[in-house]
Write a protein that holds these residues in place. Sequence first.
Motif, mmCIF file in Angstrom:
data_model
loop_
_atom_site.group_PDB
_atom_site.id
_atom_site.type_symbol
_atom_site.label_atom_id
_atom_site.label_comp_id
_atom_site.label_asym_id
_atom_site.label_seq_id
_atom_site.Cartn_x
_atom_site.Cartn_y
_atom_site.Cartn_z
ATOM 1 N N GLY A 141 -4.612 -22.957 -30.354
ATOM 2 C CA GLY A 141 -5.059 -21.572 -30.415
ATOM 3 C C GLY A 141 -6.547 -21.369 -30.628
ATOM 4 N N VAL A 142 -6.902 -20.091 -30.843
ATOM 5 C CA VAL A 142 -8.305 -19.678 -30.862
ATOM 6 C C VAL A 142 -9.126 -20.372 -31.959
ATOM 7 C CG1 VAL A 142 -7.735 -17.584 -32.152
ATOM 8 C CG2 VAL A 142 -9.830 -17.659 -30.847
ATOM 9 N N ARG A 143 -8.471 -20.695 -33.079
ATOM 10 C CA ARG A 143 -9.229 -21.370 -34.147
ATOM 11 C C ARG A 143 -8.965 -22.878 -34.127
ATOM 12 N NH1 ARG A 143 -8.480 -16.975 -38.808
ATOM 13 N NH2 ARG A 143 -9.875 -15.423 -37.908
ATOM 14 N N SER A 144 -8.792 -23.419 -32.968
ATOM 15 C CA SER A 144 -8.394 -24.815 -32.761
ATOM 16 C C SER A 144 -9.147 -25.815 -33.642
ATOM 17 C CB SER A 144 -8.640 -25.159 -31.290
ATOM 18 O OG SER A 144 -8.536 -26.550 -31.093
ATOM 19 N N ARG A 145 -8.382 -26.519 -34.458
ATOM 20 C CA ARG A 145 -8.990 -27.583 -35.259
ATOM 21 C C ARG A 145 -9.391 -28.748 -34.345
ATOM 22 N NH1 ARG A 145 -6.119 -29.188 -40.633
ATOM 23 N NH2 ARG A 145 -7.353 -27.431 -41.337
ATOM 24 N N THR A 146 -8.581 -28.976 -33.313
ATOM 25 C CA THR A 146 -8.892 -30.065 -32.379
ATOM 26 C C THR A 146 -10.270 -29.842 -31.754
ATOM 27 O OG1 THR A 146 -6.535 -29.894 -31.837
ATOM 28 C CG2 THR A 146 -7.828 -31.460 -30.544
ATOM 29 N N ALA A 147 -10.510 -28.600 -31.289
ATOM 30 C CA ALA A 147 -11.802 -28.303 -30.658
ATOM 31 C C ALA A 147 -12.939 -28.477 -31.667
ATOM 32 C CB ALA A 147 -11.793 -26.872 -30.098
ATOM 33 N N VAL A 178 7.922 -31.386 -34.609
ATOM 34 C CA VAL A 178 7.754 -31.561 -36.057
ATOM 35 C C VAL A 178 6.967 -30.358 -36.564
ATOM 36 C CG1 VAL A 178 6.690 -32.950 -37.881
ATOM 37 C CG2 VAL A 178 7.872 -34.083 -36.010
ATOM 38 N N GLU A 179 7.571 -29.629 -37.512
ATOM 39 C CA GLU A 179 6.878 -28.459 -38.062
ATOM 40 C C GLU A 179 5.963 -28.930 -39.184
ATOM 41 O OE1 GLU A 179 10.074 -25.047 -36.770
ATOM 42 O OE2 GLU A 179 10.249 -25.938 -38.762
ATOM 43 N N ALA A 180 4.749 -29.236 -38.809
ATOM 44 C CA ALA A 180 3.768 -29.759 -39.765
ATOM 45 C C ALA A 180 2.378 -29.377 -39.290
ATOM 46 C CB ALA A 180 3.882 -31.277 -39.834
ATOM 47 N N GLU A 181 1.455 -29.337 -40.226
ATOM 48 C CA GLU A 181 0.079 -28.972 -39.867
ATOM 49 C C GLU A 181 -0.688 -30.203 -39.387
ATOM 50 O OE1 GLU A 181 -2.008 -26.765 -42.804
ATOM 51 O OE2 GLU A 181 -3.687 -26.455 -41.435
ATOM 52 N N PHE A 182 -1.380 -30.045 -38.299
ATOM 53 C CA PHE A 182 -2.247 -31.097 -37.781
ATOM 54 C C PHE A 182 -3.514 -31.099 -38.631
ATOM 55 C CE2 PHE A 182 -6.039 -31.493 -34.972
ATOM 56 C CZ PHE A 182 -5.949 -32.840 -34.653
ATOM 57 N N LEU A 183 -3.886 -32.278 -39.119
ATOM 58 C CA LEU A 183 -5.048 -32.348 -40.009
ATOM 59 C C LEU A 183 -6.257 -33.002 -39.350
ATOM 60 C CD1 LEU A 183 -3.126 -33.446 -43.243
ATOM 61 C CD2 LEU A 183 -3.893 -31.137 -42.640
ATOM 62 N N GLY A 184 -6.002 -33.910 -38.422
ATOM 63 C CA GLY A 184 -7.120 -34.579 -37.759
ATOM 64 C C GLY A 184 -6.658 -35.790 -36.979
ATOM 65 N N PHE A 185 -7.610 -36.484 -36.374
ATOM 66 C CA PHE A 185 -7.250 -37.703 -35.641
ATOM 67 C C PHE A 185 -8.370 -38.716 -35.767
ATOM 68 C CE2 PHE A 185 -9.578 -35.115 -32.624
ATOM 69 C CZ PHE A 185 -10.451 -36.022 -32.037
ATOM 70 N N LEU A 236 -8.084 -30.141 -24.293
ATOM 71 C CA LEU A 236 -7.830 -28.801 -24.842
ATOM 72 C C LEU A 236 -7.193 -27.901 -23.783
ATOM 73 C CD1 LEU A 236 -11.291 -28.282 -26.582
ATOM 74 C CD2 LEU A 236 -9.144 -29.001 -27.661
ATOM 75 N N VAL A 237 -6.348 -26.979 -24.256
ATOM 76 C CA VAL A 237 -5.671 -26.085 -23.307
ATOM 77 C C VAL A 237 -5.370 -24.740 -23.968
ATOM 78 C CG1 VAL A 237 -3.348 -26.989 -23.885
ATOM 79 C CG2 VAL A 237 -3.758 -26.027 -21.620
ATOM 80 N N GLY A 238 -5.255 -23.704 -23.138
ATOM 81 C CA GLY A 238 -4.936 -22.360 -23.642
ATOM 82 C C GLY A 238 -6.095 -21.787 -24.447
ATOM 83 N N ASP A 239 -5.775 -21.025 -25.482
ATOM 84 C CA ASP A 239 -6.815 -20.391 -26.307
ATOM 85 C C ASP A 239 -7.750 -21.428 -26.938
ATOM 86 O OD1 ASP A 239 -5.931 -17.877 -25.746
ATOM 87 O OD2 ASP A 239 -5.402 -17.325 -27.799
ATOM 88 N N ALA A 240 -7.247 -22.626 -27.184
ATOM 89 C CA ALA A 240 -8.090 -23.675 -27.776
ATOM 90 C C ALA A 240 -9.266 -23.997 -26.852
ATOM 91 C CB ALA A 240 -7.257 -24.930 -28.033
ATOM 92 N N ALA A 241 -9.063 -23.772 -25.547
ATOM 93 C CA ALA A 241 -10.137 -23.993 -24.578
ATOM 94 C C ALA A 241 -10.727 -22.648 -24.128
ATOM 95 C CB ALA A 241 -9.605 -24.762 -23.377
ATOM 96 N N GLY A 242 -10.333 -21.564 -24.771
ATOM 97 C CA GLY A 242 -10.871 -20.232 -24.452
ATOM 98 C C GLY A 242 -10.389 -19.689 -23.123
#
Length: 378
Positions: free
Chosen positions: A145-151, A112-119, A251-257
């Motif tokens: 990615g590097v500016r991970s909202r999840t993180a 789904v091409e949509a922005e993740f906003l939160g959980f 977290l994985v990839g750049d989101a986890a640095g």
Amino acid sequence: MKFDVVVVGAGPAGASCAYHLSGSGLRVLLLERERLPRFKLCAGCLSARTLRLLPEGYEGLLINRIRSGRLGFRALEEVRVEAEEDIAYIVDRRFFDHFLVKKAQERGVELVEAEFLGFEDEGGGYKVFSSKGSFRTEFVVGADGVRSRTAKLLGFKRKSSYRSLEFFTEGRLEEEVLIEIGWVKRGYLWLFPKGDGVSLGVATTGEEDLLKILGAYSNLRGLKYRHPKGWHIPFLEKEGDITLGEGRVLLVGDAAGMADPLLGEGIYYALLAGKLLSEAVLKEPSEPLRAYRRLLKPLLEELLYAGKIARLAYSFQRVAYKMGKGYALRSFYRVLKGEENYKDLYRRGWLAFLKHLTEEVFSGIFRRHERGNHRISL
Ligand SMILES: Cc1cc2nc3c(=O)[nH]c(=O)nc-3n(C[C@H](O)[C@H](O)[C@H](O)COP(=O)(O)OP(=O)(O)OC[C@H]3O[C@@H](n4cnc5c(N)ncnc54)[C@H](O)[C@@H]3O)c2cc1C
């Protein structure tokens, strides 16, 4: 809608994780805020060992093969070391990342091409909010990615990263990459092939004026300067930098640095960690974080050793250049091919490093002494 796993971000980390999860029959949603295929600022260099992690059918994506490396020191000196086989490949991230997503979709992953906003933690599961509605899920994977909202939502702050600039221009490099040290305090400058052209970039942890450096370097090499784009490369080099998630939000990839602190190589680690994360979720769904940490141990150790090498190499760049010229570049090729790792390199190299460093210190003292004597005799 209910899923087993919602993966946020369709870069190599997210696509790899989704691909491996859905292969085991889980219902997986991949959320991506950009329309695919999307641009990603990256030199697109894959170490040869990365090929082992790719799904079938990737061959057409390799736009250049790398068979030799040049190591330069402030454009004053340079050494070229050929390899017997391919040590790396160049891809265009737009098509490479899209290929990985399509492979995951073939296995049943829903994109789904949509922005993740939160959980929201619903106790036993999560509700994920996006710009195109909400979804229920058992697990959330932050591969954003590097500016991970999840993180950020988990309260993690980025510890270390390279600031980098890059542009693509006309030029020709025959099956080789050029790495230049001595231009920034910690980091390096690269000139890589990119299809029929080249990419020129620089990465640093310092405050240098990177625009000026890229301008000066393109002049020096006779390259047409184009206004560069900038982005960050997060890396892990100390135990305290490791942030893998909380509960069933991982977290994985750049989101986890997870890029390497020596070269900023991130694609290999993103793909591998995505796969390991899927194994953790499948094997230990009640304690995925514990399983993930255990499975990641060799990868994290590798990054920590790359950090030790990086600290030495960038603190004493002339010594690093001399070692690279001697034998270190060849050892490094074995790392790129997956025949050795950074831990081996560090353990074998540090005594030699001390020896070179001592020589450098003494020759520096000698040079100063000579200059001193010279001044007196004038
Ligand atoms: C200038 C530069 C050159 C580089 N060169 C190399 C190289 O040659 N070789 C190498 O191995 N590595 C290189 N890297 C590092 C490499 O690009 C990264 O490590 C790699 O892309 C990490 O993959 P990822 O999947 O974790 O993140 P990304 O590739 O950044 O993917 C994250 C995805 O998440 C999406 N996203 C973000 N936020 C949201 C949201 N809120 N909702 C939905 N989607 C979201 C983004 O749109 C993106 O598609 C370079 C980096 C830079 C900056």
